[in-house]
Design an enzyme around this catalytic site. Structure first.
Site, PDB file in Angstrom:
ATOM      1  N   PRO A   2      -1.867  -4.148 -10.556  1.00  0.00           N
ATOM      2  CA  PRO A   2      -1.486  -2.745 -10.716  1.00  0.00           C
ATOM      3  C   PRO A   2      -0.407  -2.345  -9.713  1.00  0.00           C
ATOM      4  CG  PRO A   2      -3.877  -2.980 -10.697  1.00  0.00           C
ATOM      5  CD  PRO A   2      -3.309  -4.306 -10.306  1.00  0.00           C
ATOM      6  N   GLU A   3       0.521  -1.508 -10.165  1.00  0.00           N
ATOM      7  CA  GLU A   3       1.546  -1.011  -9.269  1.00  0.00           C
ATOM      8  C   GLU A   3       1.061   0.275  -8.597  1.00  0.00           C
ATOM      9  OE1 GLU A   3       5.551  -1.634 -10.239  1.00  0.00           O
ATOM     10  OE2 GLU A   3       5.142  -3.086 -11.812  1.00  0.00           O
ATOM     11  N   LYS A  52      -0.441  -0.516  -2.663  1.00  0.00           N
ATOM     12  CA  LYS A  52      -1.444  -1.057  -3.573  1.00  0.00           C
ATOM     13  C   LYS A  52      -2.832  -1.081  -2.949  1.00  0.00           C
ATOM     14  CE  LYS A  52       2.093  -3.746  -5.954  1.00  0.00           C
ATOM     15  NZ  LYS A  52       2.490  -5.055  -6.525  1.00  0.00           N
ATOM     16  N   ARG A 125       1.572  -2.065   8.775  1.00  0.00           N
ATOM     17  CA  ARG A 125       2.224  -3.255   8.238  1.00  0.00           C
ATOM     18  C   ARG A 125       2.961  -2.975   6.929  1.00  0.00           C
ATOM     19  NH1 ARG A 125      -2.886  -5.559   9.567  1.00  0.00           N
ATOM     20  NH2 ARG A 125      -3.442  -5.757   7.357  1.00  0.00           N
ATOM     21  N   ASN A 166       6.491  -5.629 -10.174  1.00  0.00           N
ATOM     22  CA  ASN A 166       7.499  -6.290 -10.989  1.00  0.00           C
ATOM     23  C   ASN A 166       8.196  -5.347 -11.961  1.00  0.00           C
ATOM     24  OD1 ASN A 166       8.884  -8.620 -11.409  1.00  0.00           O
ATOM     25  ND2 ASN A 166       7.391  -9.559 -12.763  1.00  0.00           N
ATOM     26  N   ARG A 262       7.732 -14.901  -9.154  1.00  0.00           N
ATOM     27  CA  ARG A 262       7.482 -13.862 -10.150  1.00  0.00           C
ATOM     28  C   ARG A 262       8.634 -13.849 -11.143  1.00  0.00           C
ATOM     29  NH1 ARG A 262       3.974  -9.813  -8.645  1.00  0.00           N
ATOM     30  NH2 ARG A 262       4.047  -9.297 -10.873  1.00  0.00           N
TER      31      ARG A 262
END
Length: 273
Positions: A2-3, A52, A125, A166, A262
């Site tokens: 999931p984005e 995410k 991070r 993506n 990817r």
């Protein structure tokens, strides 16, 4: 995977479903049994999303403040329903029963309790999240402008921009005519200044609708006289998963290649190197 818009949408949905009432928390699968036991009977006080990563904030009956961290990864998924939850089947890592409904979590990459320090360290991070009001796009551009790595790879680096996956990567680069192979240090500041707010707009729309729609009005199916896209991911897009098909703008063949393990989709005419 999931984005970011999906995670922010989940945070909002979970607040509506669970907040403010004592919760029955369990781990039918058993892999989160100790954590579930600490949360059982607690009250959800809020949720937070960054990139995410999803957080639930709980207050236990003894007044302890706990944070549940979830990263869905490639296979994780939440399921919700109204009323009482059905008998669990399969690998349910986490079950939360509220008065109005229930939530199940299956197959996440991470489901763990964090301290406030853990959460702060994780956020430190991560790069700028287009969906957060505290996002710093200038910091993201500084990272990009100092790098020889292709911009198509940098946009997927969660330490640079958090939440972009993506689909958004492919689509935002197409919308701005930027080759995914352009080195980061060759991306002009004014190009980034146009790209970032557009990305914010697209991802906010994704939170509202639960879809990723990136085509401009003049390229929508009705305007172009073409059939709507049929794809499990939903939404109208320019290049994502359209390899071998004609570009909606120039009719060149959309390309696909691998970048950092990817699939990368782009139009070589609209996005020249």
């Amino acid at each position: 995977m999931p984005e970011g818009h999906t995670i922010h949408r989940l945070a909002r949905e979970h607040r509506r479903l669970l907040r403010g009432v004592p919760l029955a928390v369990s781990s039918p699968q058993g892999r989160f049994a100790a954590g579930a036991a600490r949360l059982d009977g607690a009250t959800l006080t809020g949720t937070d999303a960054y990139g995410k990563h999803l957080y639930h904030r709980y207050r236990t009956t003894g007044g302890e403040l706990l944070r549940l961290h979830v990263h869905l990864g490639l296979a994780g998924k939440f399921f919700t329903g109204s009323g009482l939850a059905p008998a669990p089947t399969g690998a349910v890592r986490l079950r939360v029963q509220a008065s109005a409904g229930w939530l199940d979590l299956r197959g996440p990459n991470a489901c763990e309790l964090h301290t406030p320090a853990d959460q702060k360290a994780l956020y430190a991070r991560l790069g700028a999240d287009p969906l957060r009001p505290d996002a710093d796009p200038d910091a993201a551009y500084r990272r990009i402008s100092r790098s020889r790595v292709p911009v198509g790879q940098l946009l997927m680096d969660q330490s640079v921009v958090a939440g972009v996956g993506n689909i958004y990567r492919a689509e935002i680069l197409f919308r701005h005519g930027i080759s995914p192979y352009r080195p980061g240090h060759d991306l002009p500041a004014d190009a980034w200044a146009r790209l970032w707010p557009d990305l914010v707009t697209l991802m906010r729309a994704g939170v509202r609708t639960g879809r990723i729609d990136t085509v401009r009005p003049e390229h929508e199916p009705r305007a172009m006289g073409r059939p709507p896209r049929v794809d499990a991911h939903g939404g109208e897009v320019y290049v994502y998963r359209r390899a071998g098909q004609p570009c909606h703008v120039c009719r060149s063949e959309v390309r696909v290649a691998e970048m950092a393990a990817r699939n990368l989709f782009w139009c070589p005419t609209c996005q020249p190197c």
